[in-house]
Design a protein around this motif. Structure first.
Motif, PDB file in Angstrom:
ATOM      1  N   ASP A 243      -1.356   8.956   9.493  1.00  0.00           N
ATOM      2  CA  ASP A 243      -2.473   8.519  10.348  1.00  0.00           C
ATOM      3  C   ASP A 243      -3.068   7.204   9.899  1.00  0.00           C
ATOM      4  N   LEU A 244      -2.236   6.227   9.648  1.00  0.00           N
ATOM      5  CA  LEU A 244      -2.763   4.927   9.225  1.00  0.00           C
ATOM      6  C   LEU A 244      -3.529   4.309  10.399  1.00  0.00           C
ATOM      7  N   PRO A 245      -4.809   3.952  10.188  1.00  0.00           N
ATOM      8  CA  PRO A 245      -5.554   3.332  11.289  1.00  0.00           C
ATOM      9  C   PRO A 245      -4.801   2.100  11.806  1.00  0.00           C
ATOM     10  N   THR A 246      -4.716   1.940  13.105  1.00  0.00           N
ATOM     11  CA  THR A 246      -3.844   0.899  13.673  1.00  0.00           C
ATOM     12  C   THR A 246      -4.182  -0.498  13.179  1.00  0.00           C
ATOM     13  N   GLN A 247      -5.475  -0.768  12.940  1.00  0.00           N
ATOM     14  CA  GLN A 247      -5.794  -2.146  12.539  1.00  0.00           C
ATOM     15  C   GLN A 247      -5.315  -2.437  11.112  1.00  0.00           C
ATOM     16  N   LEU A 248      -4.774  -1.408  10.442  1.00  0.00           N
ATOM     17  CA  LEU A 248      -4.292  -1.615   9.067  1.00  0.00           C
ATOM     18  C   LEU A 248      -2.775  -1.715   8.973  1.00  0.00           C
ATOM     19  N   VAL A 249      -2.105  -1.510  10.104  1.00  0.00           N
ATOM     20  CA  VAL A 249      -0.645  -1.452  10.062  1.00  0.00           C
ATOM     21  C   VAL A 249      -0.025  -2.758   9.555  1.00  0.00           C
ATOM     22  N   ALA A 250      -0.510  -3.883  10.090  1.00  0.00           N
ATOM     23  CA  ALA A 250       0.051  -5.178   9.676  1.00  0.00           C
ATOM     24  C   ALA A 250      -0.186  -5.418   8.189  1.00  0.00           C
ATOM     25  N   ALA A 251      -1.391  -5.060   7.725  1.00  0.00           N
ATOM     26  CA  ALA A 251      -1.722  -5.259   6.311  1.00  0.00           C
ATOM     27  C   ALA A 251      -0.807  -4.408   5.437  1.00  0.00           C
ATOM     28  N   PHE A 252      -0.556  -3.179   5.891  1.00  0.00           N
ATOM     29  CA  PHE A 252       0.311  -2.280   5.130  1.00  0.00           C
ATOM     30  C   PHE A 252       1.714  -2.864   4.998  1.00  0.00           C
ATOM     31  N   ARG A 253       2.246  -3.328   6.126  1.00  0.00           N
ATOM     32  CA  ARG A 253       3.603  -3.876   6.088  1.00  0.00           C
ATOM     33  C   ARG A 253       3.684  -5.082   5.161  1.00  0.00           C
ATOM     34  N   ALA A 254       2.644  -5.910   5.230  1.00  0.00           N
ATOM     35  CA  ALA A 254       2.668  -7.118   4.401  1.00  0.00           C
ATOM     36  C   ALA A 254       2.614  -6.769   2.913  1.00  0.00           C
ATOM     37  N   THR A 255       1.914  -5.678   2.565  1.00  0.00           N
ATOM     38  CA  THR A 255       1.858  -5.321   1.144  1.00  0.00           C
ATOM     39  C   THR A 255       3.216  -4.815   0.660  1.00  0.00           C
ATOM     40  N   LEU A 256       4.097  -4.477   1.616  1.00  0.00           N
ATOM     41  CA  LEU A 256       5.424  -4.001   1.237  1.00  0.00           C
ATOM     42  C   LEU A 256       6.454  -5.127   1.164  1.00  0.00           C
ATOM     43  N   GLU A 257       6.014  -6.335   1.527  1.00  0.00           N
ATOM     44  CA  GLU A 257       6.888  -7.514   1.536  1.00  0.00           C
ATOM     45  C   GLU A 257       7.811  -7.578   0.317  1.00  0.00           C
ATOM     46  N   GLU A 258       7.249  -7.247  -0.857  1.00  0.00           N
ATOM     47  CA  GLU A 258       8.016  -7.419  -2.087  1.00  0.00           C
ATOM     48  C   GLU A 258       9.315  -6.623  -2.116  1.00  0.00           C
ATOM     49  N   VAL A 259       9.400  -5.541  -1.344  1.00  0.00           N
ATOM     50  CA  VAL A 259      10.650  -4.767  -1.387  1.00  0.00           C
ATOM     51  C   VAL A 259      11.808  -5.579  -0.824  1.00  0.00           C
ATOM     52  N   THR A 260      11.509  -6.587  -0.014  1.00  0.00           N
ATOM     53  CA  THR A 260      12.602  -7.356   0.588  1.00  0.00           C
ATOM     54  C   THR A 260      13.352  -8.185  -0.449  1.00  0.00           C
ATOM     55  N   SER A 261      12.769  -8.343  -1.654  1.00  0.00           N
ATOM     56  CA  SER A 261      13.518  -9.083  -2.668  1.00  0.00           C
ATOM     57  C   SER A 261      14.020  -8.171  -3.781  1.00  0.00           C
ATOM     58  N   ALA A 262      14.015  -6.851  -3.534  1.00  0.00           N
ATOM     59  CA  ALA A 262      14.516  -5.909  -4.543  1.00  0.00           C
ATOM     60  C   ALA A 262      16.042  -5.871  -4.520  1.00  0.00           C
ATOM     61  N   ASP A 263      16.634  -5.431  -5.632  1.00  0.00           N
ATOM     62  CA  ASP A 263      18.085  -5.285  -5.687  1.00  0.00           C
ATOM     63  C   ASP A 263      18.508  -3.890  -5.235  1.00  0.00           C
ATOM     64  N   VAL A 264      17.667  -2.916  -5.528  1.00  0.00           N
ATOM     65  CA  VAL A 264      17.899  -1.544  -5.068  1.00  0.00           C
ATOM     66  C   VAL A 264      16.555  -0.968  -4.638  1.00  0.00           C
ATOM     67  N   ILE A 265      16.550  -0.223  -3.544  1.00  0.00           N
ATOM     68  CA  ILE A 265      15.324   0.462  -3.125  1.00  0.00           C
ATOM     69  C   ILE A 265      15.496   1.956  -3.373  1.00  0.00           C
ATOM     70  N   CYS A 266      14.570   2.535  -4.116  1.00  0.00           N
ATOM     71  CA  CYS A 266      14.577   3.986  -4.298  1.00  0.00           C
ATOM     72  C   CYS A 266      13.570   4.582  -3.324  1.00  0.00           C
ATOM     73  N   HIS A 267      14.064   5.364  -2.403  1.00  0.00           N
ATOM     74  CA  HIS A 267      13.180   5.996  -1.429  1.00  0.00           C
ATOM     75  C   HIS A 267      12.853   7.405  -1.915  1.00  0.00           C
ATOM     76  N   VAL A 268      11.648   7.565  -2.450  1.00  0.00           N
ATOM     77  CA  VAL A 268      11.244   8.856  -3.022  1.00  0.00           C
ATOM     78  C   VAL A 268      10.740   9.773  -1.906  1.00  0.00           C
ATOM     79  N   ARG A 269      11.375  10.929  -1.769  1.00  0.00           N
ATOM     80  CA  ARG A 269      10.958  11.884  -0.734  1.00  0.00           C
ATOM     81  C   ARG A 269      10.510  13.196  -1.368  1.00  0.00           C
ATOM     82  N   ASP A 270       9.438  13.768  -0.818  1.00  0.00           N
ATOM     83  CA  ASP A 270       9.046  15.126  -1.211  1.00  0.00           C
ATOM     84  C   ASP A 270       9.882  16.054  -0.346  1.00  0.00           C
ATOM     85  N   ILE A 271      10.999  16.494  -0.917  1.00  0.00           N
ATOM     86  CA  ILE A 271      11.971  17.239  -0.133  1.00  0.00           C
ATOM     87  C   ILE A 271      11.459  18.653   0.176  1.00  0.00           C
ATOM     88  N   SER A 272      10.416  19.076  -0.527  1.00  0.00           N
ATOM     89  CA  SER A 272       9.858  20.409  -0.277  1.00  0.00           C
ATOM     90  C   SER A 272       8.824  20.384   0.849  1.00  0.00           C
TER      91      SER A 272
END
Ligand code: GDP
Length: 365
Positions: A243-272
């Protein structure tokens, strides 16, 4: 307040968010809001309960995991004698602290101003209504509000221009970052999936001396050693939030920018977690927006899925899931809490990075 999560998971998520910015939680509880009170959100008896909890715990801050109007926020602060923030306010704090790139910081500031601006307008119209008509306060009040609004608008305009500029030069930056001397492993995933637990487990064991420098510069980046890789940088990103408030979506994506320069992405999931499938789809959608994942599920950066909280699965579910991932080399099952399976994660990461490095040398040659 009901959302798509049940009350307990929702409360756990909110606690995770508060902990993420170093708030020490004295007490947390849910209150059923059957009817929203315009002045306080909660009923009078509920406000009393909150006040008592605050006094018993000597709390300095109250976080309401919902949306408060400016009036509700102010009235609650008056009644409780403490600072009160709502969900959007809390998330903005987290983004502000975690924004690592220039674009991220600009987007977060924009979202902050947008939030302030809406509060300004709303408290003003509310005030007018309360006083019984327009113009009651006379010129000066109105002029002040107008001036504040103009200032915010101007600042937002300037930020948007800066953002444009930053986006234009982004390609250059990325090229530079790619030449970082050590490979980067980025952790992404939902809040509560266990990212920090895993981060601490992976980095806690052998803290290197130079690592202290990282730790103070940026607590979300640490050096780790992997089989066959002398040193890699593990980077923790801001977690996904339901439920991320819509006006925060762009800000959220931008804070994730750094993953675009990673060599490997680990996607951690709560499988339970029963919603783990829907959560994965949302993570992939954002990675798609960032240009990491292409149509279908092909990815320009290798993604390793971490099926965390394996210890929490019922034996039958564990068996079923284990058969699904037999032979899959892009999934690792583990428990960040107990440490079971962490060794195979390190193995796997080491393999992926040495393979990457080999490819890169080949390209250069
Ligand atoms: P983050 O928000 O993704 O950083 O998640 P945290 O690392 O803060 O973990 C959220 C909650 O899940 C905490 O209460 C952890 O103790 C718990 N947790 C994390 N990993 C595991 C795990 O492997 N098994 C179990 N049972 N709980 C876990």
């Amino acid at each position: 307040i009901s959302y798509d999560l049940d009350a307990q998971s929702r409360l756990a998520e909110a606690e995770g968010l508060a902990l993420a910015i170093g708030i020490v939680i004295a007490e947390s509880f849910t209150l059923p809001v059957r009817e929203v009170r315009p002045n306080l959100l909660f009923g009078a008896g509920q406000v009393d309960n909150i006040r008592i909890a605050c006094e018993q715990n000597e709390a300095e801050l109250v976080v309401v995991d919902g949306a408060l109007t400016p009036i509700q926020q102010r009235n609650l602060e008056d009644k409780l004698g403490r600072k009160v923030i709502d969900r959007t306010g809390l998330i903005l704090e987290i983004f502000g602290e975690r924004a690592a790139t220039a674009e991220g910081r600009l987007q977060v500031e924009l979202a902050h101003l947008d939030y302030q601006q809406s509060r300004l307008v709303r408290s003003w119209t509310h005030l007018e209504r309360q006083r019984g008509g327009f113009g009651f306060l006379g010129g000066p009040g109105e002029t002040q509000i107008e001036a504040d609004r103009r200032m915010i608008r101007q600042r937002m305009g300037r930020l948007r221009k800066e953002l444009e500029q930053v986006r234009k030069t982004r390609g250059l930056h990325r090229e530079r970052r790619e030449r970082a001397p050590w490979p980067v492993v980025a952790l992404v995933g939902y809040t509560n999936a266990g990212k920090s637990t895993l981060f601490n487990r992976l980095t806690g064991a052998g803290v290197m001396a130079e690592d202290l420098l990282f730790a103070t510069l940026d607590p979300t980046m640490r050096a780790i050693a992997l089989p066959g890789v002398e040193k890699a940088i593990l980077s923790d990103t801001v977690g996904f939030i339901s439920d991320l408030p819509t006006q925060l979506v762009a800000a959220f994506r931008a804070t994730l920018e750094e993953v675009t320069s990673a060599d490997v992405i680990c996607h951690v999931r709560d499988i339970s977690n029963p919603s783990t499938g829907a959560q994965k789809a949302q993570v992939l959608e954002v990675l798609r927006d960032l240009g990491v994942v292409e149509e279908g599920e092909a990815s320009s950066i290798p993604i390793l899925e971490i099926w965390n909280k394996w210890d929490q699965l019922a034996p039958a579910d564990a068996e079923e899931l284990a058969s699904q991932i037999e032979g899959a080399d892009d999934i690792v099952a583990l428990s960040a809490l107990t440490g079971a399976g962490v060794d195979s994660l390190l193995e796997r990461l080491g393999e992926m990075l040495t393979r990457n490095a080999a490819l890169r040398t080949f390209e250069v040659a």
